[in-house]
Design a protein around this motif. Structure first.
Motif, mmCIF file in Angstrom:
data_model
loop_
_atom_site.group_PDB
_atom_site.id
_atom_site.type_symbol
_atom_site.label_atom_id
_atom_site.label_comp_id
_atom_site.label_asym_id
_atom_site.label_seq_id
_atom_site.Cartn_x
_atom_site.Cartn_y
_atom_site.Cartn_z
ATOM 1 N N PRO A 9 31.322 67.276 69.185
ATOM 2 C CA PRO A 9 32.233 66.418 69.947
ATOM 3 C C PRO A 9 31.913 66.407 71.424
ATOM 4 C CG PRO A 9 33.282 68.498 69.397
ATOM 5 C CD PRO A 9 31.979 68.482 68.666
ATOM 6 N N LEU A 10 32.333 65.363 72.102
ATOM 7 C CA LEU A 10 32.119 65.274 73.540
ATOM 8 C C LEU A 10 32.790 66.450 74.226
ATOM 9 C CD1 LEU A 10 32.728 61.482 74.228
ATOM 10 C CD2 LEU A 10 30.621 62.646 73.603
ATOM 11 N N GLY A 11 32.084 67.041 75.195
ATOM 12 C CA GLY A 11 32.651 68.148 75.944
ATOM 13 C C GLY A 11 32.521 69.494 75.258
ATOM 14 N N HIS A 12 31.792 69.574 74.137
ATOM 15 C CA HIS A 12 31.701 70.846 73.430
ATOM 16 C C HIS A 12 30.677 71.752 74.097
ATOM 17 C CE1 HIS A 12 27.915 69.365 71.930
ATOM 18 N NE2 HIS A 12 27.750 70.395 71.126
ATOM 19 N N ALA A 13 30.779 73.051 73.790
ATOM 20 C CA ALA A 13 29.785 73.999 74.280
ATOM 21 C C ALA A 13 28.600 73.946 73.334
ATOM 22 C CB ALA A 13 30.379 75.405 74.321
ATOM 23 N N GLY A 14 27.466 73.470 73.813
ATOM 24 C CA GLY A 14 26.380 73.115 72.918
ATOM 25 C C GLY A 14 25.525 74.289 72.476
ATOM 26 N N ASP A 15 24.966 74.161 71.299
ATOM 27 C CA ASP A 15 23.939 75.075 70.833
ATOM 28 C C ASP A 15 22.715 74.902 71.730
ATOM 29 O OD1 ASP A 15 21.335 75.304 68.985
ATOM 30 O OD2 ASP A 15 22.858 76.723 68.302
ATOM 31 N N LYS A 16 22.036 76.006 72.045
ATOM 32 C CA LYS A 16 20.929 75.937 72.992
ATOM 33 C C LYS A 16 19.838 74.993 72.519
ATOM 34 C CE LYS A 16 17.797 78.793 75.708
ATOM 35 N NZ LYS A 16 17.373 80.177 76.052
ATOM 36 N N LEU A 21 17.007 69.926 73.131
ATOM 37 C CA LEU A 21 16.546 68.684 72.530
ATOM 38 C C LEU A 21 17.064 67.477 73.311
ATOM 39 C CD1 LEU A 21 15.142 67.158 70.234
ATOM 40 C CD2 LEU A 21 17.228 67.402 68.885
ATOM 41 N N LEU A 22 18.336 67.528 73.687
ATOM 42 C CA LEU A 22 18.915 66.415 74.451
ATOM 43 C C LEU A 22 18.285 66.322 75.837
ATOM 44 C CD1 LEU A 22 22.664 66.834 73.434
ATOM 45 C CD2 LEU A 22 21.192 64.908 72.870
ATOM 46 N N GLU A 23 17.961 67.481 76.428
ATOM 47 C CA GLU A 23 17.305 67.466 77.737
ATOM 48 C C GLU A 23 15.928 66.803 77.624
ATOM 49 O OE1 GLU A 23 16.493 70.674 81.288
ATOM 50 O OE2 GLU A 23 15.884 71.170 79.247
ATOM 51 N N SER A 24 15.189 67.143 76.559
ATOM 52 C CA SER A 24 13.883 66.514 76.341
ATOM 53 C C SER A 24 14.028 65.016 76.127
ATOM 54 C CB SER A 24 13.196 67.154 75.127
ATOM 55 O OG SER A 24 12.962 68.528 75.341
ATOM 56 N N LEU A 36 9.137 50.546 81.660
ATOM 57 C CA LEU A 36 9.640 49.191 81.414
ATOM 58 C C LEU A 36 10.243 48.559 82.658
ATOM 59 C CD1 LEU A 36 11.395 49.773 77.958
ATOM 60 C CD2 LEU A 36 9.182 48.702 78.377
ATOM 61 N N GLY A 37 10.332 49.358 83.720
ATOM 62 C CA GLY A 37 10.910 48.836 84.948
ATOM 63 C C GLY A 37 12.408 48.597 84.837
ATOM 64 N N MET A 38 13.119 49.453 84.077
ATOM 65 C CA MET A 38 14.563 49.278 83.911
ATOM 66 C C MET A 38 15.227 50.651 83.882
ATOM 67 S SD MET A 38 14.687 48.357 79.828
ATOM 68 C CE MET A 38 16.452 48.466 79.727
ATOM 69 N N ALA A 39 16.522 50.673 84.200
ATOM 70 C CA ALA A 39 17.288 51.923 84.182
ATOM 71 C C ALA A 39 17.925 52.109 82.806
ATOM 72 C CB ALA A 39 18.366 51.910 85.261
ATOM 73 N N ILE A 40 17.744 53.287 82.246
ATOM 74 C CA ILE A 40 18.366 53.613 80.963
ATOM 75 C C ILE A 40 19.463 54.639 81.222
ATOM 76 C CG2 ILE A 40 18.024 54.662 78.691
ATOM 77 C CD1 ILE A 40 15.229 53.549 78.647
ATOM 78 N N ASN A 41 20.697 54.281 80.886
ATOM 79 C CA ASN A 41 21.847 55.154 81.128
ATOM 80 C C ASN A 41 22.012 56.111 79.948
ATOM 81 O OD1 ASN A 41 24.162 56.222 82.273
ATOM 82 N ND2 ASN A 41 25.487 54.754 81.242
ATOM 83 N N VAL A 42 21.642 57.375 80.150
ATOM 84 C CA VAL A 42 21.768 58.378 79.085
ATOM 85 C C VAL A 42 23.239 58.801 78.967
ATOM 86 C CG1 VAL A 42 21.042 60.661 78.321
ATOM 87 C CG2 VAL A 42 19.445 59.185 79.538
ATOM 88 N N PRO A 43 23.817 58.760 77.769
ATOM 89 C CA PRO A 43 25.259 59.000 77.628
ATOM 90 C C PRO A 43 25.659 60.463 77.543
ATOM 91 C CG PRO A 43 24.350 58.401 75.521
ATOM 92 C CD PRO A 43 23.217 58.308 76.509
ATOM 93 N N TRP A 44 24.828 61.387 78.027
ATOM 94 C CA TRP A 44 25.223 62.794 78.015
ATOM 95 C C TRP A 44 24.744 63.471 79.281
ATOM 96 C CZ3 TRP A 44 21.733 60.996 74.178
ATOM 97 C CH2 TRP A 44 20.394 61.257 74.446
ATOM 98 N N GLU A 45 25.362 64.598 79.570
ATOM 99 C CA GLU A 45 24.955 65.411 80.707
ATOM 100 C C GLU A 45 24.793 66.845 80.208
ATOM 101 O OE1 GLU A 45 28.045 64.923 83.532
ATOM 102 O OE2 GLU A 45 27.268 63.038 84.337
ATOM 103 N N VAL A 59 27.475 70.383 76.984
ATOM 104 C CA VAL A 59 27.031 69.024 76.707
ATOM 105 C C VAL A 59 28.239 68.128 76.829
ATOM 106 C CG1 VAL A 59 25.921 67.487 75.064
ATOM 107 C CG2 VAL A 59 25.308 69.902 75.094
ATOM 108 N N SER A 60 28.228 67.204 77.761
ATOM 109 C CA SER A 60 29.379 66.322 77.931
ATOM 110 C C SER A 60 28.923 64.871 77.873
ATOM 111 C CB SER A 60 30.082 66.592 79.266
ATOM 112 O OG SER A 60 29.195 66.371 80.345
ATOM 113 N N GLY A 61 29.827 64.009 77.450
ATOM 114 C CA GLY A 61 29.463 62.610 77.268
ATOM 115 C C GLY A 61 30.115 61.696 78.276
ATOM 116 N N ARG A 62 29.393 60.673 78.679
ATOM 117 C CA ARG A 62 29.953 59.666 79.577
ATOM 118 C C ARG A 62 30.247 58.372 78.837
ATOM 119 N NH1 ARG A 62 25.365 61.276 82.713
ATOM 120 N NH2 ARG A 62 24.382 59.290 82.231
ATOM 121 N N LEU A 63 29.726 58.256 77.610
ATOM 122 C CA LEU A 63 29.837 56.989 76.889
ATOM 123 C C LEU A 63 31.263 56.746 76.460
ATOM 124 C CD1 LEU A 63 27.983 54.722 75.906
ATOM 125 C CD2 LEU A 63 27.862 55.870 73.709
#
Length: 329
Positions: A9-16, A21-24, A36-45, A59-63
């Motif tokens: 779930p959004l805002g959960h304490a993530g498995d390392k 994997l999400l960082e990669s 591609l010359g465009m901005a891609i908005n990644v929905p997690w931090e 791991v938190s979500g902005r989406l």
């Protein structure tokens, strides 16, 4: 994968491993956007990831929009009924009782198809099928009309109905996901505490406490109560395994507050109290367990609980002088 809840779930304490994997994925998406010359908005931090980091991962979500670019519709069923569309609560006055029960049923099934005949039997028991069908179509139409783009949130396919899980989220779905993680994953004490705190925030006093005349809701209410207690008992054991008695005691007390009719809850609380050095409290919990089992079931405490009591007495014989009347004073 993110929107399906694969990483929790959004805002959960993530498995390392998930966080790495999400960082990669973030780096790869960034390179793709640059090429591609465009901005891609990644929905997690990601926070706490890196070779030198030792703290908890986050791991938190902005989406806040669905994959179909619609505002997410959120169903909140714990602690009371509420529907939130794009961050705005839909006024409950527009939800007539039948429409509310219809939507609650679909949310509880979490995107699985529900037979229309099952809905007719539940919402209009004893009513002739033709009349029940007319009422169903009226309620269904009103329900869709009360939500902008309602047909994108609730769907009918022949004789089956469901919510669209891409556009509808719910606290019960997140609850199930967190319980599964608590029961199956190995986490450190801090992550367990954070996860359980989120579970407690979701539970908020049980499923739809004001709804007392629906058998389906009653069945799910008992189910979620049992799952919550299971999660608290399991978390107590996990915390004791890693030697954090304080966290274990917190979990065990939460389990006892919710359900005082399960022997495993008493066992978990006694273990946590012993680990915390609360010997008298552990003896008192033992007496409460024995009293409940004898008065309600005609049973004595299990061998495991009796062994905990015997261990306390062996360590400190003075505790043998205590009996239920000692705490009554």
């Amino acid at each position: 994968l993110w929107n399906s809840g694969f990483f929790g779930p959004l805002g959960h304490a993530g498995d390392k491993r998930d966080a790495q994997l999400l960082e990669s994925a973030s780096r790869i998406l960034g390179k793709l956007g640059n090429s591609l010359g465009m901005a891609i908005n990644v929905p997690w931090e990601i926070a706490g990831v890196g070779s030198g980091s030792s703290g908890p991962l986050s791991v938190s979500g902005r989406l806040r929009r669905s994959p179909e670019d619609l505002p997410l519709l959120e169903g909140r069923l714990f602690g009371g009924f509420a529907m939130v569309l794009g961050g705005q609560i839909i006024t409950e006055s527009i939800w007539r009782r039948k429409g509310r029960l219809l939507f609650i049923t679909l949310v509880l099934h979490q995107g699985r198809h529900v037979a229309r005949d099952e809905l007719l039997e539940m919402l209009w028991p004893g009513v002739a099928r033709s009349r029940a069908l007319d009422s169903f179509y009226t309620v269904w139409g009103n329900l869709q009309a009360s939500i902008e783009d309602g047909d994108k949130y609730i769907e009918r396919d022949g004789g089956y109905c469901r919510i669209n899980p891409r556009n509808v989220i719910s606290d019960v779905a997140e609850f199930d996901q967190i319980v599964r993680s608590l029961l199956t994953e190995q986490e450190d004490a801090r992550a367990l505490l954070d996860t359980s705190a989120r579970l407690e925030e979701l539970y908020r006093g049980g499923l739809l406490p004001g709804e007392s005349s629906c058998d389906l809701v009653d069945r799910y209410r008992k189910r979620y109560r049992a799952h919550y207690t299971d999660a608290m008992v399991t978390a107590t054991a996990r915390a004791l395994e890693i030697g954090d008695a304080r966290v274990a005691l917190w979990f065990a007390r939460r389990a006892m507050e919710v359900d005082q009719e399960r022997e495993d809850v008493y066992h978990a609380l006694i273990r946590a109290q012993m680990a915390s050095g609360q010997r008298c409290s552990a003896i008192r919990t033992y007496f409460k367990c024995r009293e409940y089992l004898r008065e309600n079931l005609g049973l004595d405490p299990s061998l495991e609980i009796q062994e905990l009591y015997d261990h306390l007495i062996a360590v400190d014989p003075a505790l043998a002088k205590l009996d239920p009347t000692s705490f009554a004073r």
